[in-house]
Scaffold this active site. Structure first.
Site, short mmCIF file in Angstrom:
data_model
loop_
_atom_site.label_atom_id
_atom_site.label_comp_id
_atom_site.label_asym_id
_atom_site.label_seq_id
_atom_site.Cartn_x
_atom_site.Cartn_y
_atom_site.Cartn_z
N HIS A 156 -6.66 -6.15 -9.43
CA HIS A 156 -7.17 -6.82 -8.16
C HIS A 156 -8.14 -7.95 -8.40
O HIS A 156 -8.93 -8.12 -9.07
CB HIS A 156 -7.94 -5.93 -7.26
CG HIS A 156 -8.39 -6.36 -5.81
ND1 HIS A 156 -7.43 -6.65 -4.86
CD2 HIS A 156 -9.66 -7.01 -5.74
CE1 HIS A 156 -7.88 -7.24 -3.83
NE2 HIS A 156 -9.32 -7.56 -4.21
N ASP A 158 -7.94 -0.25 -2.66
CA ASP A 158 -8.80 -0.72 -3.78
C ASP A 158 -10.03 -0.19 -3.72
O ASP A 158 -11.11 -0.72 -3.99
CB ASP A 158 -8.97 -2.33 -3.39
CG ASP A 158 -7.59 -2.95 -3.23
OD1 ASP A 158 -6.66 -2.85 -4.13
OD2 ASP A 158 -7.56 -4.11 -2.66
N ASP A 203 -6.80 5.30 -5.66
CA ASP A 203 -6.83 6.52 -4.94
C ASP A 203 -6.01 6.14 -3.50
O ASP A 203 -5.46 5.33 -3.43
CB ASP A 203 -8.30 6.98 -5.08
CG ASP A 203 -9.14 6.03 -4.28
OD1 ASP A 203 -8.80 5.06 -3.58
OD2 ASP A 203 -10.34 6.21 -4.15
N ILE A 238 0.82 -1.15 0.08
CA ILE A 238 0.05 -0.11 0.23
C ILE A 238 0.92 1.34 0.04
O ILE A 238 1.79 1.34 0.86
CB ILE A 238 -0.96 0.11 1.07
CG1 ILE A 238 -1.82 -1.06 1.02
CG2 ILE A 238 -1.52 1.38 1.33
CD1 ILE A 238 -2.55 -1.50 2.49
C1 GAR Z 1 -2.73 -10.89 -9.38
O1 GAR Z 1 -3.53 -11.79 -9.34
C2 GAR Z 1 -3.13 -9.56 -8.62
O2 GAR Z 1 -4.27 -9.31 -9.02
C3 GAR Z 1 -3.04 -10.08 -7.33
O3 GAR Z 1 -1.60 -10.51 -7.43
C4 GAR Z 1 -1.56 -11.63 -8.60
C5 GAR Z 1 -0.03 -11.26 -8.92
O4 GAR Z 1 -0.01 -12.28 -10.04
N1 GAR Z 1 -2.72 -8.74 -6.76
C6 GAR Z 1 -3.50 -8.46 -5.47
O5 GAR Z 1 -4.08 -9.16 -4.80
C7 GAR Z 1 -3.29 -6.97 -5.04
N2 GAR Z 1 -4.10 -6.73 -3.72
P1 GAR Z 1 1.32 -12.26 -10.91
O6 GAR Z 1 2.58 -11.80 -10.05
O7 GAR Z 1 1.40 -13.64 -11.47
O8 GAR Z 1 1.01 -11.22 -11.96
#
Ligand code: GAR
Length: 189
Positions: A107, A143, A139, A90
């Site tokens: 997300h 989220d 923002d 964050i």
């Molecule tokens: C993704 O699913 C993304 O949406 C999530 O982490 C994963 C990363 O995958 N992000 C969150 O949960 C943010 N709160 P990646 O490293 O294989 O792209």
């Protein structure tokens, strides 16, 4: 359009951006890939010859110092957009304000449901039958920013967090690339 992509883990969303640029399906310049720690995403950037950096909280006196260092590092690449593609930190309101309306996060849930670090786990625990992915503008909340795009993913009987997250990520990768493409083409204000 110049972008900086921020990652924290495996970087499969980053890879989908890299692949789309490589295939001439996405007309953006990836100025740099950054992370809060060494991770597979940084290796993917290096493998593709993309400039990359790590700004780690543990190397800074406190949260504010880390935010300022990250803000300056990102700003040094003069990006039009900053893409949080699996960036699990964050950032503070000053950093968000520096790039106001130009930080985009992906997300793994249908916001405003299940914000935070465990969107997939929390949706499963709640027993929802449909979840998905949201690409939104960052923002100063967690989220909470304006939604740019969403895709739904059904929860299947027997799903565990990993299986559901993999199906979400399959949708997420194309939704993120399409959204960046729309931003670069000016289709989304
Ligand atoms: C993704 O699913 C993304 O949406 C999530 O982490 C994963 C990363 O995958 N992000 C969150 O949960 C943010 N709160 P990646 O490293 O294989 O792209």
């Amino acid at each position: 359009m110049r972008i900086v992509v921020m990652v924290s883990g495996s970087g499969t969303n980053l890879q989908s951006i890299l692949d789309a640029v490589q295939a001439d399906l996405l007309d953006v310049e990836i100025a740099a890939v950054g992370a809060d720690k060494p991770c597979r995403g940084i290796e993917r950037a290096a493998d593709s010859g993309i400039e990359n950096f790590v700004v780690s909280p543990s190397d800074h006196a406190d949260r504010a110092a880390w935010n300022r260092a990250l803000e300056e590092k990102i700003a040094s690449y003069a990006p039009d957009y900053v893409i949080f593609a699996g960036f699990m930190r964050i950032v503070d309101a000053d950093l968000v304000g520096r790039f106001e309306g130009r930080i985009v996060n992906t997300h793994p849930a249908l916001l405003p449901s299940f914000p935070g670090a465990h969107g997939v786990r929390d949706a499963l625990a709640h027993g929802v039958k449909i979840t998905g992915v949201t690409v939104h503008v960052v923002d100063s909340g967690v989220d909470t920013g304006p939604i740019l795009a969403q895709a739904a993913v059904p929860v299947l009987d027997g799903d565990d967090e990993e299986a559901l997250h993999e199906r979400i990520k399959a949708q997420e990768r194309s939704l993120l690339v399409t959204t960046i493409k729309n931003l670069s083409g000016g289709a989304i204000d």
